[in-house]
Design a protein around this motif. Structure first.
Motif, PDB file in Angstrom:
ATOM      1  N   THR A 125     -19.890  41.417 -49.377  1.00 19.12           N
ATOM      2  CA  THR A 125     -19.199  40.367 -48.476  1.00 19.12           C
ATOM      3  C   THR A 125     -17.840  41.038 -48.492  1.00 19.12           C
ATOM      4  O   THR A 125     -17.203  41.115 -49.594  1.00 19.12           O
ATOM      5  N   VAL A 126     -17.274  41.204 -47.083  1.00 14.67           N
ATOM      6  CA  VAL A 126     -15.860  41.591 -47.097  1.00 14.67           C
ATOM      7  C   VAL A 126     -15.227  40.823 -46.200  1.00 14.67           C
ATOM      8  O   VAL A 126     -15.577  39.910 -45.407  1.00 14.67           O
ATOM      9  N   VAL A 127     -13.736  40.806 -46.150  1.00  9.15           N
ATOM     10  CA  VAL A 127     -12.925  40.017 -45.363  1.00  9.15           C
ATOM     11  C   VAL A 127     -12.211  41.005 -44.706  1.00  9.15           C
ATOM     12  O   VAL A 127     -11.429  41.854 -45.272  1.00  9.15           O
ATOM     13  N   LEU A 128     -12.084  40.997 -43.344  1.00  7.52           N
ATOM     14  CA  LEU A 128     -11.419  41.842 -42.288  1.00  7.52           C
ATOM     15  C   LEU A 128      -9.958  41.476 -42.011  1.00  7.52           C
ATOM     16  O   LEU A 128      -9.551  40.375 -42.604  1.00  7.52           O
ATOM     17  N   SER A 129      -9.224  42.230 -41.291  1.00 11.41           N
ATOM     18  CA  SER A 129      -7.759  42.038 -41.170  1.00 11.41           C
ATOM     19  C   SER A 129      -7.488  40.861 -40.364  1.00 11.41           C
ATOM     20  O   SER A 129      -6.401  40.443 -40.557  1.00 11.41           O
ATOM     21  N   ASP A 130      -8.599  40.267 -39.465  1.00  8.13           N
ATOM     22  CA  ASP A 130      -8.375  39.031 -38.880  1.00  8.13           C
ATOM     23  C   ASP A 130      -8.826  37.846 -39.699  1.00  8.13           C
ATOM     24  O   ASP A 130      -8.915  36.599 -38.911  1.00  8.13           O
ATOM     25  N   GLY A 131      -9.140  37.921 -40.805  1.00 10.88           N
ATOM     26  CA  GLY A 131      -9.939  36.979 -41.493  1.00 10.88           C
ATOM     27  C   GLY A 131     -11.310  36.874 -41.331  1.00 10.88           C
ATOM     28  O   GLY A 131     -11.994  35.813 -42.025  1.00 10.88           O
TER      29      GLY A 131
END
Length: 381
Positions: A125-131
């Protein structure tokens, strides 16, 4: 910022796009010198509060953890059930987190028998630059459709987003372990390795370091003893090490990877068949420059860790990059100037830039870590 859950991480990233456009991801700090130096950031996302086991059923042979969990802590939980993550990077002893190990593509000698985290992570699970929260894989060991986020984030050095959770494939703890040492050059080690593989002896590790090949065997007591005897039959000067001797030998391998004050550590990838020539070349370059060099090589897969000490190492790094191209990674930079980083870009640099634009179009994460390959001007904040 010190998020402890996926939700807190999502909110921290989504809520700071305008106030803190440039972010740096940090864990326990065991790999801050990897790659090129990070550019100044507006905020640091500290993952060390995001720890703990999320789900673990020993019968499934998988475990889900928060990415800020140190690998040693995970191994302690698993050992109670006679299981492990078959993964032994030297940095683990200093508290390296599973998310940081994935982001740096680090691995140890067991990469020969079990692979790297590319092979052991089955869900992420990852979180990207816009949330945006993105997930791939799961708790079942099978292929999945779409982006394989674990492989994309493997070695990304925090430039695509933040790893939040990881699902790991497990293996049983071996009932017995034995190490056989074979004295010889890198060429000798490659020849013996070929015979060990051809004989089907299934070594967990085949590491050449300090002028000898270390063959690690794991399994049942009788099986390990039989296979150790087979290695000794292959190489006349082979010696089965005592437990203490084996511990010291493998500690030497780890010390080569870790380096020390004033040293530089490089990792170089080659085809396995090119390994002996690569080792000879790097030792020759070091000798010509008056630099002391130690090399530890995972012979079967062509991964070579080079420890340099004495003097300045920028020129030697440049020569290594000219010789081996993008396969040279800086792991410790005590002997390098502040501007030393990556060498000539690889043929796939356009793909790297395209992936960067896809996952981090605003260029928020890890500015500088792949300089000059990723042109930050393409991602204005």
């Amino acid at each position: 910022m010190h998020p402890s859950t996926v939700e807190e991480l999502r909110d921290a990233i989504a809520g700071t796009g305008k106030t803190h456009p440039r972010l740096l991801v940090a864990g326990t700090g065991t790999a801050t010198s990897w790659g090129a130096p990070a550019a100044p950031a507006d905020a640091i996302i500290d993952t060390t509060k995001s720890t703990g086991v999320l789900r673990y059923n020993p019968a499934d042979m998988t475990i889900a953890v928060r990415a800020g969990t140190p690998l040693v802590a995970i191994q302690q939980v698993l050992a109670e059930h006679h299981q492990r993550v078959a993964f032994d990077p030297a940095r683990a002893a200093r508290g390296a987190t599973v998310g940081g190990l994935l982001a740096t593509a680090d691995a140890g000698p067991l990469r020969t028998g079990y692979g790297s985290l590319r092979d052991l992570v089955i869900g992420v699970t990852v979180v990207l630059s816009d949330g945006t929260v993105a997930r791939s894989g799961g708790h079942v060991i099978k292929n999945v459709a779409g982006y394989d986020l674990a492989k994309l984030f493997h070695g990304s050095l925090g430039t695509l987003g933040v790893v939040a959770e990881v699902v790991l494939r497990l293996h049983p703890l071996p009932r017995a372990t034995s190490t056989v040492a074979v004295e010889g050059s890198a060429e000798d080690a490659f020849a013996v390795t070929g015979k060990v593989v051809e004989a089907g002896l299934e070594a967990a590790a085949l590491e050449w370091c300090d002028g000898r090949l270390l063959v690690k065997l794991e399994g049942t007591p009788d099986g390990v003893t039989e296979r150790a005897g087979a290695v000794c039959a292959i190489a006349a000067d082979a010696q089965v090490l005592s437990e203490d001797e084996a511990d010291r030998a493998w500690a030497g391998v780890a010390a080569t990877a870790e380096g020390g004050s004033g040293s530089t550590v490089l990792r170089i990838g080659t085809l396995p068949t090119a390994g002996p020539r690569a080792v000879g070349k790097i030792l020759a370059l070091a000798g010509e420059s008056g630099i002391a060099a130690r090399v530890s090589s995972s012979v079967q897969i062509g991964v070579h860790t080079v420890h340099l000490s004495g003097g300045a190492h920028d020129e030697l790094l440049s020569l290594a990059q000219q010789e081996f191209g993008a396969a040279v990674t800086v792991h410790r930079r005590d002997g390098l100037g502040p501007s030393s980083g990556w060498g000539p870009p690889p043929p796939a640099v356009r793909v790297m830039r395209a992936i960067k634009r896809q996952f981090d179009p605003a260029g928020r994460f890890g500015a500088g870590r792949f300089a000059p390959w990723l042109d930050d001007e393409e991602h204005p904040s």
